[in-house]
Design a protein around this motif. Structure first.
Motif, PDB file in Angstrom:
ATOM      1  N   HIS A 130      41.611  46.653  40.209  1.00  0.00           N
ATOM      2  CA  HIS A 130      42.872  46.327  39.542  1.00  0.00           C
ATOM      3  C   HIS A 130      43.165  44.825  39.553  1.00  0.00           C
ATOM      4  O   HIS A 130      43.798  44.307  38.643  1.00  0.00           O
ATOM      5  CB  HIS A 130      44.031  47.078  40.203  1.00  0.00           C
ATOM      6  CG  HIS A 130      44.154  48.502  39.761  1.00  0.00           C
ATOM      7  ND1 HIS A 130      43.450  49.530  40.335  1.00  0.00           N
ATOM      8  CD2 HIS A 130      44.890  49.073  38.769  1.00  0.00           C
ATOM      9  CE1 HIS A 130      43.752  50.662  39.729  1.00  0.00           C
ATOM     10  NE2 HIS A 130      44.623  50.422  38.783  1.00  0.00           N
ATOM     11  N   CYS A 131      42.762  44.139  40.602  1.00  0.00           N
ATOM     12  CA  CYS A 131      43.118  42.720  40.731  1.00  0.00           C
ATOM     13  C   CYS A 131      41.982  41.793  40.304  1.00  0.00           C
ATOM     14  O   CYS A 131      42.048  40.597  40.565  1.00  0.00           O
ATOM     15  CB  CYS A 131      43.522  42.410  42.173  1.00  0.00           C
ATOM     16  SG  CYS A 131      42.158  42.560  43.352  1.00  0.00           S
ATOM     17  N   GLN A 132      40.978  42.336  39.605  1.00  0.00           N
ATOM     18  CA  GLN A 132      39.823  41.506  39.261  1.00  0.00           C
ATOM     19  C   GLN A 132      40.231  40.385  38.309  1.00  0.00           C
ATOM     20  O   GLN A 132      40.901  40.614  37.295  1.00  0.00           O
ATOM     21  CB  GLN A 132      38.719  42.345  38.622  1.00  0.00           C
ATOM     22  CG  GLN A 132      37.443  41.552  38.381  1.00  0.00           C
ATOM     23  CD  GLN A 132      36.270  42.434  38.000  1.00  0.00           C
ATOM     24  OE1 GLN A 132      36.425  43.637  37.789  1.00  0.00           O
ATOM     25  NE2 GLN A 132      35.094  41.844  37.915  1.00  0.00           N
ATOM     26  N   LEU A 133      39.822  39.176  38.648  1.00  0.00           N
ATOM     27  CA  LEU A 133      40.051  37.990  37.829  1.00  0.00           C
ATOM     28  C   LEU A 133      38.667  37.404  37.537  1.00  0.00           C
ATOM     29  O   LEU A 133      38.180  36.546  38.262  1.00  0.00           O
ATOM     30  CB  LEU A 133      40.945  36.994  38.563  1.00  0.00           C
ATOM     31  CG  LEU A 133      41.265  35.686  37.832  1.00  0.00           C
ATOM     32  CD1 LEU A 133      42.001  35.958  36.521  1.00  0.00           C
ATOM     33  CD2 LEU A 133      42.061  34.754  38.723  1.00  0.00           C
ATOM     34  N   VAL A 134      38.023  37.925  36.493  1.00  0.00           N
ATOM     35  CA  VAL A 134      36.657  37.561  36.093  1.00  0.00           C
ATOM     36  C   VAL A 134      35.720  37.691  37.304  1.00  0.00           C
ATOM     37  O   VAL A 134      35.431  38.816  37.693  1.00  0.00           O
ATOM     38  CB  VAL A 134      36.643  36.184  35.416  1.00  0.00           C
ATOM     39  CG1 VAL A 134      35.311  35.978  34.667  1.00  0.00           C
ATOM     40  CG2 VAL A 134      37.799  36.050  34.400  1.00  0.00           C
ATOM     41  N   PRO A 135      35.303  36.615  38.005  1.00  0.00           N
ATOM     42  CA  PRO A 135      34.336  36.838  39.095  1.00  0.00           C
ATOM     43  C   PRO A 135      34.981  37.218  40.420  1.00  0.00           C
ATOM     44  O   PRO A 135      34.274  37.543  41.370  1.00  0.00           O
ATOM     45  CB  PRO A 135      33.643  35.472  39.220  1.00  0.00           C
ATOM     46  CG  PRO A 135      34.701  34.491  38.866  1.00  0.00           C
ATOM     47  CD  PRO A 135      35.555  35.172  37.824  1.00  0.00           C
ATOM     48  N   PHE A 136      36.325  37.140  40.499  1.00  0.00           N
ATOM     49  CA  PHE A 136      36.993  37.344  41.784  1.00  0.00           C
ATOM     50  C   PHE A 136      37.714  38.690  41.844  1.00  0.00           C
ATOM     51  O   PHE A 136      38.294  39.143  40.854  1.00  0.00           O
ATOM     52  CB  PHE A 136      38.067  36.260  42.031  1.00  0.00           C
ATOM     53  CG  PHE A 136      37.548  34.863  41.926  1.00  0.00           C
ATOM     54  CD1 PHE A 136      36.580  34.385  42.799  1.00  0.00           C
ATOM     55  CD2 PHE A 136      38.054  34.005  40.954  1.00  0.00           C
ATOM     56  CE1 PHE A 136      36.109  33.099  42.694  1.00  0.00           C
ATOM     57  CE2 PHE A 136      37.589  32.713  40.843  1.00  0.00           C
ATOM     58  CZ  PHE A 136      36.607  32.257  41.711  1.00  0.00           C
TER      59      PHE A 136
END
Length: 282
Positions: free
Chosen positions: A253-259
């Motif tokens: 749910h909290c994925q920010l591209v590579p993070f």
């Protein structure tokens, strides 16, 4: 990164802790103290980490730890009521129970900052995860250069920890600048946006570390001002508040591209975040 205080055996299982007290911070925000007196060593954590707080039968939410890392016998969270879970947490009175699992997340880089000047920038509720930073810096004051705290809020009534801010403002070991978007004639501090406060500072960019948490638009403009002053983006650190659900990098749910913000953050250096801050939360 986690100290694993409650999460080693069953990382997804909350541990019930009794509410010791609740304190109103503003119209929609309160601080809860949870009783960890029965736990050997209390609840150790690092500034910047968060816990998942569970309202029994309702759900759980990620909440930054706002207490003093030098006092692991006291576990504090400052919570803004923004939905059903946080409303349910507010309704838990003194002596009631909350579920806790954590601590989770990458903390602020306070070891890397030793020997350097530290600028702490907070907007609104962003002061909560930075309160533990200020308490750590004051406890280990001799290890750091100049320490400054810049705080912004929509109004004087929206400021968190007002008594503590007043006390810090009188502490010669700390420079405190406060601004609000709007205020009446009785307000004696600044009126305006947070980045403008940097223009009142004699900042040595070659030896400055900036730690920041607040609305992303505030952080983007503050980063721009820090860069204009010459602070390298490797020494600008932001704490993100994305849609964290599992806290262990599993649900996505909290994925920010590579993070995965819950696992790789919430604190990340700006040189790694720069290409992705424009990505909207889903």
């Amino acid at each position: 990164m986690s100290t694993g205080a409650l999460s080693t055996a069953q990382p997804m299982a909350p541990v019930p802790l009794r509410v010791r007290s609740l304190r109103r911070e503003s119209a929609d925000t309160f601080t809860v103290s949870l009783d960890v007196s029965g736990r050997p060593g209390g609840f150790p954590f690092q500034p910047g980490q968060f816990n998942m707080l569970y309202a029994l039968g309702v759900g759980e939410v990620p909440i930054s730890i706002s207490g003093d890392p030098g006092r692991p016998g006291e576990l504090l969270h400052t919570i803004r009521v923004v939905g059903s879970v946080t409303e349910a947490l507010r309704r838990v009175g003194r002596g009631g129970w909350m579920g806790v699992r954590g601590p989770y997340g990458r903390p602020w880089p306070l070891e890397e900052a030793r020997g350097l000047d530290v600028v702490v920038v907070a907007g609104g509720l962003g002061l909560a995860p930075l309160r533990s930073v200020i308490l750590h810096l004051l406890r280990h004051r001799e290890a750091y250069g100049r320490v400054s705290l810049l705080v912004g809020a929509r109004s004087p009534e929206g400021l968190l920890y007002r008594r503590e801010l007043a006390r810090w403002g009188k502490d010669p070991r700390l420079k405190v600048l406060i601004t609000v978007d709007q205020a009446g004639p009785e307000w004696k501090e600044h009126v305006g946006v947070v980045p403008a406060l940097l223009r009142d500072m004699a900042l040595d960019a070659s030896r400055t570390v900036a730690l920041m948490c607040g609305p992303e638009v505030m952080m983007r403009f503050t980063v721009r001002e820090l860069e204009r002053l010459g602070v390298p983006d490797t020494r600008i650190h932001l704490s993100l508040e994305r849609n964290m659900k599992c806290a262990v990098g599993f649900c996505g749910h909290c994925q920010l591209v590579p993070f995965f913000v819950c696992k790789d953050g919430p604190v990340l250096p700006y040189d790694r975040l720069r290409p992705f801050l424009h990505v909207r939360e889903v």
